[in-house]
Design an enzyme around this catalytic site. Structure first.
Site, mmCIF file in Angstrom:
data_model
loop_
_atom_site.group_PDB
_atom_site.id
_atom_site.type_symbol
_atom_site.label_atom_id
_atom_site.label_comp_id
_atom_site.label_asym_id
_atom_site.label_seq_id
_atom_site.Cartn_x
_atom_site.Cartn_y
_atom_site.Cartn_z
ATOM 1 N N LYS A 248 -8.705 -2.011 5.879
ATOM 2 C CA LYS A 248 -8.667 -1.846 4.413
ATOM 3 C C LYS A 248 -8.131 -3.028 3.899
ATOM 4 O O LYS A 248 -8.420 -4.038 3.643
ATOM 5 C CB LYS A 248 -9.175 -0.657 3.405
ATOM 6 C CG LYS A 248 -10.241 0.010 3.378
ATOM 7 C CD LYS A 248 -10.299 1.339 2.333
ATOM 8 C CE LYS A 248 -8.652 2.128 3.057
ATOM 9 N NZ LYS A 248 -9.425 3.663 2.919
ATOM 10 N N ASP B 30 -15.347 2.424 7.306
ATOM 11 C CA ASP B 30 -14.204 3.586 6.716
ATOM 12 C C ASP B 30 -14.801 4.559 5.773
ATOM 13 O O ASP B 30 -14.762 5.419 5.254
ATOM 14 C CB ASP B 30 -13.144 2.814 6.392
ATOM 15 C CG ASP B 30 -12.268 4.186 5.872
ATOM 16 O OD1 ASP B 30 -11.655 5.013 7.040
ATOM 17 O OD2 ASP B 30 -11.656 3.491 4.593
ATOM 18 N N SER C 147 -7.844 4.144 8.435
ATOM 19 C CA SER C 147 -8.866 3.811 7.483
ATOM 20 C C SER C 147 -7.812 3.074 6.992
ATOM 21 O O SER C 147 -8.128 1.265 5.685
ATOM 22 C CB SER C 147 -8.602 5.370 6.866
ATOM 23 O OG SER C 147 -8.995 4.886 6.105
ATOM 24 N N ARG D 142 -14.579 13.322 6.819
ATOM 25 C CA ARG D 142 -13.631 13.410 7.695
ATOM 26 C C ARG D 142 -13.237 14.000 6.021
ATOM 27 O O ARG D 142 -12.190 15.629 6.342
ATOM 28 C CB ARG D 142 -12.471 12.488 7.709
ATOM 29 C CG ARG D 142 -12.113 11.401 8.420
ATOM 30 C CD ARG D 142 -11.315 10.614 8.864
ATOM 31 N NE ARG D 142 -10.134 10.465 8.375
ATOM 32 C CZ ARG D 142 -9.056 9.284 7.715
ATOM 33 N NH1 ARG D 142 -9.668 8.916 7.368
ATOM 34 N NH2 ARG D 142 -8.553 10.156 7.722
ATOM 35 N N HIS E 252 0.778 -1.183 0.579
ATOM 36 C CA HIS E 252 -0.253 0.131 0.115
ATOM 37 C C HIS E 252 0.777 1.320 0.395
ATOM 38 O O HIS E 252 2.047 1.009 0.917
ATOM 39 C CB HIS E 252 -0.493 -0.261 1.485
ATOM 40 C CG HIS E 252 -1.928 1.212 1.410
ATOM 41 N ND1 HIS E 252 -2.942 1.575 1.088
ATOM 42 C CD2 HIS E 252 -1.490 2.579 2.088
ATOM 43 C CE1 HIS E 252 -3.765 2.685 0.896
ATOM 44 N NE2 HIS E 252 -2.959 3.543 1.782
HETATM 45 N N1 URA Z 1 -6.109 6.493 2.256
HETATM 46 C C1 URA Z 1 -7.337 6.044 2.616
HETATM 47 O O1 URA Z 1 -7.101 5.013 2.474
HETATM 48 N N2 URA Z 1 -7.500 6.712 4.122
HETATM 49 C C2 URA Z 1 -6.875 8.105 4.618
HETATM 50 O O2 URA Z 1 -7.208 7.991 5.756
HETATM 51 C C3 URA Z 1 -6.149 8.263 4.133
HETATM 52 C C4 URA Z 1 -5.317 8.198 2.875
#
Ligand code: URA
Length: 429
Positions: A192, A166, A188, A173, A86
């Protein structure tokens, strides 16, 4: 049935610098997902988190509650090791494209659930959709079959079932000035990735102007928080802190980034893209018990064979011509010298204004739009020679892109000191 907690009490606790108990935090996330807790209450809570932080235990519980809000995938029956990457996002960051097939060419399955771009950073799915026919939406069964079979790598859109809490929270947010809280970003991203079911995970955490966390110390804190969350959940996790003060490679856009990725898969391509791809691949292979030099599979064509198979498996044609822009505009050097600075954020904004990115989640992107760079910091330039080619479908877009680029670079007398792309590696204690 009466609710066991009151959102106002939880907000007050966090507002006053206290920590929220595990059952209360789990309830808050669950009640928000089922729309019992309102957006107004959740925005007060997220602002309190931004101002007062969270303990490591609170972050762990929050992450776990977000995972529990949706489905959890499992690749246990696959018969292969799984590893994923990621990136916190940057300009010219096309690394997923060569990385996924490269790692899969060693027999490690890669379940790369990716996103679309928003703002100045690009999205992997937008880039791949420049390939005629390529399909981002796969069912869980298709994903499993592609990972189990000879291809081994999948890059596709995350289904709506993963961490739905999320999705709501991130949208909130975004409009309440609470994106930048490290506990919220970490929970967050990791909710995932953990829900996705990968065994190992490498995080590419960017710092510098084109990154989300521009400050090195903050990026490091984010990396450490996410590595600890991975360890708490049994996902083998490491992080590399990597420089995003200048764009990666020589392209920022969509189709042009695919072209550059294919060059890397063919054993060429810009040195920084190759270096980062190989560094991340090495982490993924090592965590999967394979001690190999991934640069070899770029050189001998194995990674390219896997790329072609991966694109075909998702109905894309790896040999099809990629979209080309209707209009181009070239910016030339105004003097002889050496490029001393090229700002990633400005280049990202310029590419976005050319149509490579989107302002709203529902907007389409222009696949041929973006910027080709002809010089990077450290390169000698001559007066009148091209520095950038701007690509767009509508010439009206050039002015605002040029505005973004105008202060983005400097040409001086001597080359700046070269700095490594990978600045630090973080592993769990
Ligand atoms: N990417 C995400 O998936 N969540 C965040 O809060 C910031 C970047």
């Amino acid at each position: 049935m009466a609710e066991p907690f009151d959102a106002v009490d939880i907000i007050r606790t966090k507002r006053d610098g206290g920590s929220v108990s595990e059952p209360a935090l789990r309830w808050l996330i669950d009640a928000y997902t089922r729309e019992y807790v309102q957006d107004a209450q959740m925005s007060a809570f997220t602002m309190a988190v931004l101002l007062n932080g969270m303990t490591r235990d609170e972050i762990r519980v929050m992450t776990d509650a977000m995972i529990a809000s949706g489905e959890r995938m499992s690749f246990a029956g696959l018969g292969k090791r799984t590893a994923d990457k990621h990136s916190t996002g940057g300009v010219g960051d096309k690394i997923t494209l060569p990385l996924a097939p490269l790692v899969a060419s060693y027999g490690v399955a890669v379940p790369q659930l990716s996103g679309r771009g928003l703002g100045h950073t690009g999205g992997t799915l937008d880039k791949l959709e420049s390939i005629p026919g390529w399909r981002a939406a796969l069912s869980n069964e298709e994903m499993f079959a592609q990972m189990q079979g000879p291809v081994g790598a999948v890059i596709c859109a995350a289904g709506s079932g993963l961490a739905p809490a999320d999705k709501r929270l991130y949208a909130l947010r975004d409009v309440t000035g609470t994106v930048e809280a490290i506990p919220l970003i970490a929970s967050s991203i990791m909710s995932k990735k953990i829900a996705e079911g990968t065994e190992s995970l490498v995080l590419d955490v960017k710092f510098g102007s084109g990154a989300f966390m521009k400050d090195y110390a903050k990026a490091k804190e984010l990396a450490e928080t996410m590595v600890a969350l991975g360890a708490d959940s049994g996902v083998n996790t490491t992080a590399l802190l990597t420089d995003m003060s200048t764009p990666l490679g020589l392209t920022a856009g969509n189709a042009n980034e695919v072209r550059e990725s294919v060059e890397v898969l063919a054993g060429g391509g810009p040195a920084d893209v190759v270096e980062l791809t190989v560094a991340l691949a090495r982490e993924m292979l090592q965590m999967s018990g394979i001690d190999a030099d991934p640069a070899e599979a770029l050189k001998d064509g194995r990674a390219m064979d896997t790329w072609r198979a991966m694109i075909r498996a998702q109905d894309g044609d790896p040999d099809a011509a990629l979209p080309t822009p209707k209009e181009t505009h070239v910016v030339t050097a105004e003097r002889d010298g050496v490029m001393t600075r090229l700002d990633a954020y400005d280049v990202g904004i310029a590419a976005w204004r050319l149509g490579a990115g989107r302002a709203r989640a529902q907007d389409p992107v222009v696949h041929a739009a973006g910027i080709d760079l002809h010089a990077k910091p450290g390169d000698a330039v001559k007066k009148g020679e091209p520095l950038f080619t701007l690509n767009a479908d509508d010439p009206a877009r050039f002015d605002r892109a040029l505005e973004a680029l105008s202060g983005s670079y400097e040409i001086g007398e001597s080359a700046p000191e070269a700095t490594p792309i990978v600045r630090e590696r973080i592993a769990s204690a």
